[in-house]
Scaffold this motif. Sequence first.
Motif, PDB file in Angstrom:
ATOM      1  N   ARG A  13      -6.202   0.474  -2.714  1.00 24.74           N
ATOM      2  CA  ARG A  13      -5.600   1.366  -1.719  1.00 24.74           C
ATOM      3  C   ARG A  13      -5.590   2.779  -2.282  1.00 24.74           C
ATOM      4  O   ARG A  13      -5.247   2.999  -3.433  1.00 24.74           O
ATOM      5  CB  ARG A  13      -4.197   0.917  -1.408  1.00 24.74           C
ATOM      6  N   ARG A 140      -1.175  -9.967  -6.183  1.00 20.78           N
ATOM      7  CA  ARG A 140      -1.562  -9.284  -4.938  1.00 20.78           C
ATOM      8  C   ARG A 140      -0.364  -9.190  -3.992  1.00 20.78           C
ATOM      9  O   ARG A 140      -0.090  -8.138  -3.431  1.00 20.78           O
ATOM     10  CB  ARG A 140      -2.725 -10.028  -4.278  1.00 20.78           C
ATOM     11  N   ALA A 141       0.362 -10.287  -3.818  1.00 21.30           N
ATOM     12  CA  ALA A 141       1.520 -10.270  -2.918  1.00 21.30           C
ATOM     13  C   ALA A 141       2.608  -9.336  -3.452  1.00 21.30           C
ATOM     14  O   ALA A 141       3.235  -8.605  -2.688  1.00 21.30           O
ATOM     15  CB  ALA A 141       2.067 -11.678  -2.745  1.00 21.30           C
ATOM     16  N   ASP A 144       1.518  -5.765  -2.830  1.00 26.12           N
ATOM     17  CA  ASP A 144       1.707  -5.424  -1.421  1.00 26.12           C
ATOM     18  C   ASP A 144       3.172  -5.143  -1.117  1.00 26.12           C
ATOM     19  O   ASP A 144       3.491  -4.203  -0.381  1.00 26.12           O
ATOM     20  CB  ASP A 144       1.192  -6.549  -0.524  1.00 26.12           C
ATOM     21  N   ARG A 146       5.331  -4.006  -3.254  1.00 29.55           N
ATOM     22  CA  ARG A 146       5.622  -2.708  -3.877  1.00 29.55           C
ATOM     23  C   ARG A 146       5.144  -1.573  -2.979  1.00 29.55           C
ATOM     24  O   ARG A 146       5.859  -0.598  -2.765  1.00 29.55           O
ATOM     25  CB  ARG A 146       4.938  -2.619  -5.233  1.00 29.55           C
ATOM     26  N   TRP A 147       3.924  -1.711  -2.443  1.00 31.98           N
ATOM     27  CA  TRP A 147       3.400  -0.665  -1.550  1.00 31.98           C
ATOM     28  C   TRP A 147       4.311  -0.503  -0.337  1.00 31.98           C
ATOM     29  O   TRP A 147       4.664   0.616   0.039  1.00 31.98           O
ATOM     30  CB  TRP A 147       1.993  -1.024  -1.086  1.00 31.98           C
ATOM     31  N   ASP A 148       4.667  -1.608   0.275  1.00 29.34           N
ATOM     32  CA  ASP A 148       5.514  -1.543   1.465  1.00 29.34           C
ATOM     33  C   ASP A 148       6.859  -0.905   1.146  1.00 29.34           C
ATOM     34  O   ASP A 148       7.355  -0.061   1.904  1.00 29.34           O
ATOM     35  CB  ASP A 148       5.728  -2.942   2.046  1.00 29.34           C
ATOM     36  N   GLU A 151       6.438   2.820   0.577  1.00 28.99           N
ATOM     37  CA  GLU A 151       6.190   3.497   1.853  1.00 28.99           C
ATOM     38  C   GLU A 151       7.496   3.673   2.619  1.00 28.99           C
ATOM     39  O   GLU A 151       7.738   4.704   3.222  1.00 28.99           O
ATOM     40  CB  GLU A 151       5.188   2.697   2.692  1.00 28.99           C
TER      41      GLU A 151
END
Length: 158
Positions: A13, A140-141, A144, A146-148, A151
Amino acid sequence: MEKEAGCEAAAVRLDDPWYDEPLPGWGELDGTGNGVPAGPPGPALPQQGHSAADIYLEVQRSEAFREVRRRYRHFVVPAAGAFLLWYVGYVVAATTAHELMARPVIGAVNVAMVAGLGQFFTTFLLTWAYARHARLRRDRAALDLRWDTQEMTRGIGR
């Protein structure tokens, strides 16, 4: 080599929430000597009334978070139990079964030495298995999540 790197780059990303703006002197110049914004503009601010604590609680209650934790526990609890049992068994055998541990295996190498080296081997094996499990089933989960989370928390006053 470049084709492999290109394939990996497609999965990365580019809208990194940790990268708000460059440090002074680290950004690109636009030709007039002024700095160019470092990254894409961030998402809109979260709705009023949401604090960082609320967002983290929401993430903690999410199904994705529970799944990451479940996968972690399903590996760590049995692996730690088995390793602890193996270690305690070795210590108990070394202190109570002197004849068994002193039995020669090959030349001057006895059962105690083989079992002691087995402790080192199983430590490295367990470390490898944990890293592999994390990479294949959780990383991976968790990334994701962490990204969410980043954000959602971007723009909240700290």
